[in-house]
Design a protein around this motif. Structure first.
Motif, PDB file in Angstrom:
ATOM      1  N   THR B 260      -0.233  -6.508  10.803  1.00  0.00           N
ATOM      2  CA  THR B 260      -1.455  -7.139  10.305  1.00  0.00           C
ATOM      3  C   THR B 260      -2.665  -6.235  10.453  1.00  0.00           C
ATOM      4  O   THR B 260      -3.635  -6.355   9.725  1.00  0.00           O
ATOM      5  N   LYS B 261      -2.602  -5.312  11.379  1.00  0.00           N
ATOM      6  CA  LYS B 261      -3.775  -4.477  11.578  1.00  0.00           C
ATOM      7  C   LYS B 261      -3.906  -3.418  10.513  1.00  0.00           C
ATOM      8  O   LYS B 261      -4.894  -2.718  10.439  1.00  0.00           O
ATOM      9  N   VAL B 262      -2.887  -3.291   9.739  1.00  0.00           N
ATOM     10  CA  VAL B 262      -2.928  -2.242   8.724  1.00  0.00           C
ATOM     11  C   VAL B 262      -3.530  -2.762   7.426  1.00  0.00           C
ATOM     12  O   VAL B 262      -3.554  -2.061   6.422  1.00  0.00           O
ATOM     13  N   THR B 263      -4.017  -3.990   7.446  1.00  0.00           N
ATOM     14  CA  THR B 263      -4.514  -4.615   6.209  1.00  0.00           C
ATOM     15  C   THR B 263      -5.523  -3.743   5.490  1.00  0.00           C
ATOM     16  O   THR B 263      -5.410  -3.468   4.294  1.00  0.00           O
ATOM     17  N   GLN B 264      -6.508  -3.333   6.244  1.00  0.00           N
ATOM     18  CA  GLN B 264      -7.590  -2.564   5.633  1.00  0.00           C
ATOM     19  C   GLN B 264      -7.057  -1.259   5.041  1.00  0.00           C
ATOM     20  O   GLN B 264      -7.346  -0.905   3.900  1.00  0.00           O
ATOM     21  N   ALA B 265      -6.275  -0.578   5.851  1.00  0.00           N
ATOM     22  CA  ALA B 265      -5.738   0.695   5.382  1.00  0.00           C
ATOM     23  C   ALA B 265      -4.836   0.499   4.168  1.00  0.00           C
ATOM     24  O   ALA B 265      -4.858   1.300   3.230  1.00  0.00           O
ATOM     25  N   ALA B 266      -4.087  -0.584   4.196  1.00  0.00           N
ATOM     26  CA  ALA B 266      -3.183  -0.843   3.066  1.00  0.00           C
ATOM     27  C   ALA B 266      -3.976  -1.065   1.792  1.00  0.00           C
ATOM     28  O   ALA B 266      -3.611  -0.601   0.717  1.00  0.00           O
ATOM     29  N   LYS B 267      -5.094  -1.760   1.956  1.00  0.00           N
ATOM     30  CA  LYS B 267      -5.929  -1.987   0.770  1.00  0.00           C
ATOM     31  C   LYS B 267      -6.452  -0.679   0.198  1.00  0.00           C
ATOM     32  O   LYS B 267      -6.432  -0.443  -1.018  1.00  0.00           O
ATOM     33  N   ILE B 268      -6.907   0.146   1.102  1.00  0.00           N
ATOM     34  CA  ILE B 268      -7.438   1.426   0.651  1.00  0.00           C
ATOM     35  C   ILE B 268      -6.357   2.250  -0.030  1.00  0.00           C
ATOM     36  O   ILE B 268      -6.575   2.852  -1.082  1.00  0.00           O
ATOM     37  N   ILE B 269      -5.190   2.248   0.588  1.00  0.00           N
ATOM     38  CA  ILE B 269      -4.093   3.039   0.013  1.00  0.00           C
ATOM     39  C   ILE B 269      -3.716   2.507  -1.359  1.00  0.00           C
ATOM     40  O   ILE B 269      -3.482   3.294  -2.285  1.00  0.00           O
ATOM     41  N   GLU B 270      -3.714   1.189  -1.477  1.00  0.00           N
ATOM     42  CA  GLU B 270      -3.336   0.639  -2.787  1.00  0.00           C
ATOM     43  C   GLU B 270      -4.317   1.111  -3.852  1.00  0.00           C
ATOM     44  O   GLU B 270      -3.945   1.475  -4.968  1.00  0.00           O
ATOM     45  N   MET B 272      -6.064   3.819  -3.759  1.00  0.00           N
ATOM     46  CA  MET B 272      -5.878   5.237  -4.016  1.00  0.00           C
ATOM     47  C   MET B 272      -4.699   5.469  -4.943  1.00  0.00           C
ATOM     48  O   MET B 272      -4.743   6.300  -5.848  1.00  0.00           O
TER      49      MET B 272
END
Lengths: 96, 785
Positions: B260-270, B272
């Motif tokens: 769950t903590k990767v939410t922000q990073a996952a959004k950014i990666i998506e 990108m």
């Protein structure tokens, strides 16, 4: 939690994406879609590089922070999105 | 010390010195100690010679000194034999010694100075007398001097110093020094050690960068703030709760998956990843400016960018579009259904241009959404109006659906949060205008000019009004039901209208009052009806929603975003409004006419310019030809005949075309004259083969374009088929008519003609199908056309 899972699935199934992995703060991979040896290699190297990049950005201005890192090579593109505790790495082949 | 030592030595010599013991033992022969030697008389009478010397028996006899010269220890022959038995330091010094003499001298001086002092202080009469005894002995001088000295004590002291100084230079030590040293008792040293178990150790290393220091400070600040807050809200209950909450949170942290903590990073990666995939579109969005606009004579184009669609909303039409006032890349799409018979669920999707493949927020509802709006000050609040009459508010900050239901009297139409529209009339809260013949689909105020608004309706028209005037200022007929109109935020004269045939029309009143400067089909299939359009507040893009649930994003070419030139002293924003007012006034003189201009006006440039044709387009034209044949037709149209035919063709896209053609027997030349409105003058030149004829058309712009007409005849006499394909010298194909030679396109024409022949008169009624194929990439006009 399901949202994040879904997002990761979407990313993995996106056009051109070769692999994704989640690495924790110490450089240990937690989740990956690639094979073990490649994952470990990527995790170790990119972790160091990201730390260095983050340190560079913050040294110049401590209120600034690294948002993401892209490494474009001949064969593909490696994208790293650092978080407070984790690192999300995606390798994509940009369709060109 | 030395005397004492000597004494001691003498006393001790009894036991110590070897020779001494023997002598003592012998002198005391009378008393026989038990250990006495038993000697014979002879031995007893033996005489031993003893010599008395002045040697000190206690002096050492074998002093050895180290000789540095020879480098060895050497025996010293001469030993000091002096034995001091007693010594005492006295306080008498001999007169003749140095010290004695000095003292004597000093005393004399003292006496002399006293006398001289006496001379100075007392009467000068005594001077000679005093000086006389000055040289005398000190004793005599001193006696007489004593009373004098006492009298002049103070002065003499001073005088004493001065004569003393030149004569006596050496000051001797007046005190009796004796050096004394003593050694304290040295306490014995002792080492005491104690060893403990070493404390546990860890290695710690860190760097002290600029940002680490900063982070430490920030942490400190936060801690301080937390403690402050805790102090403020201090109750036992709160404490308990806090603890519970703390426990819960820690529990959760350890329990919850790390993901769950990767939410922000996952959004950014998506984002990108999407950026990579749609890189060219993103680049186009940012940087592409259509250069061909310079040649297009004030018309513009719409460049398709992203397409937003979601599987869940596939069947639902787009019923509302709204850009977020704060985040200019975020927009909301409301899905529902315009089919009042078939009403199903609704969806609210919020997309960001940064991620075209998946919406940022998804909300679903039971009833179709008809309209939506976003709060200006709280851009996370979205209000939607449903078909069933309910109004709901969604809070984007919270993940859950938070409705604030309010049922309204209207049973869902386009409920614009500001306006209410009725079916037959467009009604303001103040006034009523007889506007449209059919349902009014949208009404919108001009963002700059406060008096002007426009309305669009299913009766194919868009009308621009001034709210003080009952009749509209401008009326535009768009040949198809108009779904939505929107004013552009950057100019008060630009607006867009979308029609159900899939076209978007953009008008700029300052450039062209009567026509669109761009009309372009933007959806792939003709079945798709465009339902809504919205301009982005800052970027030069528009979003267009259709009834299939797709939203397309298009970029406006430079011609469509022309800003009016700034006049001195006038704000740009008010400029167009002033212009409109001017136009308004102009039109008011001629207000009877509804000012709807047919699209086929003589002054207007060719309308086909500026439109991006679909890959193919067909039009059907009705063609009536009357032919006079010298020879009754037996086999179609034979080239050897003279024929005169007049054709008039009408098609929705074509100009009325009257064509006169004369074929002359030598079959080499045929002249055809066309009435000017078709812009084409054709000259037929009939060629060799009976079913082939070559025609050269002369365009209005005096370019020659050969076109090939193929005539064929079918078995059925009254019917003959003629097809036409034209070839343009630029290599592409063009058709002389009905479109004129303005565009080089591949055109195929098949026409079916029914001929009714009666003797030499033949009447043909034909339907021609013109197929126009767009060759992509060939946007630049043909040099010949």
């Amino acid at each position: 939690m399901a949202e994040v899972e879904e997002t990761l699935k979407r990313i993995q199934s996106h056009k051109g994406v070769i692999g994704t992995m989640v690495v924790n703060a110490e450089g240990i991979p937690i989740r990956t879609t690639l094979d073990n040896s490649t994952t470990v290699q990527y995790a170790g190297l990119l972790h160091q590089l990201t730390m260095k990049a983050k340190s560079t950005v913050r040294d110049i201005d401590p209120q600034n922070d690294l948002t993401f890192l892209r490494i474009r090579s001949k064969k593909h593109e490696i994208m790293v999105a650092p978080d407070k505790e984790y690192l999300l790495i995606v390798i994509q082949n940009p369709c060109e | 010390m030395a005397s004492r030592a000597a004494r001691k030595r003498d006393e001790d010599s009894v036991t110590e010195v070897g020779e001494g013991t023997d002598e003592w033992a012998q002198s005391k022969a009378t008393v026989r100690p038990p250990d006495q030697l038993e000697l014979t008389d002879a031995e007893l009478k033996e005489e031993f010679t003893r010599i008395l010397t002045a040697n000190n028996p206690h002096a050492p006899q074998n002093i050895v000194r180290y000789s540095f010269k020879e480098g060895t220890y050497k025996l010293i022959g001469f030993v000091n034999q002096l034995a001091v038995h007693y010594s005492q330091v006295g306080n008498l010094i001999p007169k003749d010694s140095d010290e004695g003499r000095r003292q004597h001298y000093r005393n004399e001086l003292v006496a002399g100075s006293q006398e001289s002092a006496k001379v100075v202080v007392s009467e000068p009469d005594l001077l000679e007398e005093e000086e006389g005894p000055k040289e005398a002995e000190a004793e005599t001088g001193s006696q007489t001097d004593v009373p004098a000295a006492e009298a002049a004590e103070k002065v003499t002291e001073e005088e004493l110093i001065t004569p003393k100084q030149p004569k006596e230079q050496k000051l001797t030590n007046q005190f009796n020094f004796s050096e004394r040293a003593s050694q304290t008792f040295n306490n014995p040293l002792r080492d005491r050690e104690c060893q403990m178990e070493p404390p546990p150790r860890t290695n710690f290393s860190a760097t002290a960068n600029q940002w680490e220091i900063y982070d430490a400070y920030v942490e400190e600040l936060e801690k301080q703030e937390k403690t402050k807050e805790k102090e403020k809200t201090k109750t036992p209950v709160a404490k308990k709760m806090g603890k519970m909450a703390m426990r819960k949170t820690t529990f959760l942290e350890s329990q919850s998956d790390d993901i769950t903590k990767v939410t922000q990073a996952a959004k950014i990666i998506e984002r990108m990843v999407n950026q990579n995939t749609y890189d060219d579109i993103a680049q186009d969005f940012k940087y592409y400016e259509d250069a061909a606009d310079e040649y297009r004579d004030q018309e513009g184009t719409l460049l398709p960018l992203w397409k937003f669609q979601n599987d869940k909303a596939k069947r639902l039409a787009v019923t509302a579009l709204c850009w977020n006032p704060k985040y200019k890349d975020l927009f909301a799409v409301g899905h529902g259904s315009y089919d009042f018979m078939k009403q199903s669920r609704g969806m609210l999707l919020l997309y960001s241009m940064k991620n075209p493949s998946f919406p940022e927020y998804i909300f679903s509802s039971d009833s179709g959404i008809m309209c939506l709006d976003m709060h200006v000050d709280h851009p996370y609040l979205v209000v939607v109006g449903h078909y069933d009459g309910n109004v709901a508010i969604y809070n984007l900050k919270k993940p859950h659906f938070q409705p604030a239901f309010r049922s309204s009297a209207k049973s869902g139409k386009h409920t614009d949060p500001v306006w209410q529209c009725s079916k037959s009339y467009s009604s303001q809260f103040l006034d009523t205008y007889d506007a449209h013949n059919m349902a009014v689909d949208a009404v919108s105020w001009n963002p700059y000019h406060t008096k002007v608004f426009m309305s669009c309706s299913s009766d194919w028209t868009v009308k621009i009004w001034d709210h003080t005037i009952k009749t509209p200022m401008f009326i535009y007929d768009l040949n198809s039901a108009v779904g939505d109109v929107a004013w552009a935020p950057y100019s008060s004269t630009v607006f867009a209208a979308v029609t159900t045939d899939g076209k978007t029309h953009i008008f700029d009143l300052s450039i062209n009052k009567y026509e669109a400067i761009c009309n372009q089909p933007v959806v792939a299939k003709k079945k798709n009806k465009i339902t809504h359009v919205q301009f982005n507040p800052i970027h030069p893009i528009i979003i267009v929603g259709d009834d299939r649930g797709h939203v397309t994003c298009l970029k406006l070419s430079p011609n469509l975003r022309k800003m009016p030139k700034e006049k001195k002293g006038q704000e740009v924003q008010k400029g167009p409004a002033v212009e409109i007012a001017k136009l308004d006034k102009l039109l008011n003189l001629d207000s009877s006419q509804p000012a709807s201009q047919p699209r086929r006006s003589p002054e207007a440039p060719a309308h086909t310019e500026g439109t991006l044709w679909k890959p193919w387009q067909a039009c059907v034209s009705l063609c009536i030809q009357a032919m006079y044949l010298r020879v009754p037709p037996s086999v179609g149209l034979s080239p050897a005949q003279v024929c005169l035919f007049v054709s008039y063709s009408v098609s929705p896209f074509a100009f009325p075309d009257v064509c006169l053609c004369l074929c002359i027997p030598p079959c080499l030349l045929a002249v055809s004259v066309c009435v000017p409105i078709s812009e084409c003058l054709s000259i037929f030149c009939v060629s060799l083969s009976p079913s082939l004829s070559l025609c050269i058309s002369l365009h209005q712009s005096l370019c020659l374009t050969p076109c090939l007409w193929v005539y064929g005849s079918l078995l059925f006499l009254p019917v003959f088929l003629h097809g036409c394909v034209s070839l343009c010298p630029c290599g592409r194909l063009s058709l002389p008519s009905p479109w004129g030679l303005c565009r080089c396109l591949r055109l195929f024409c098949v026409s079916l003609c029914v001929c009714l022949a009666a003797r030499r008169l033949c009447l043909c009624v034909g339907l021609s199908l013109y197929l126009r194929l767009w060759v992509s990439g060939s946007q630049s006009p043909c040099l010949w056309g």
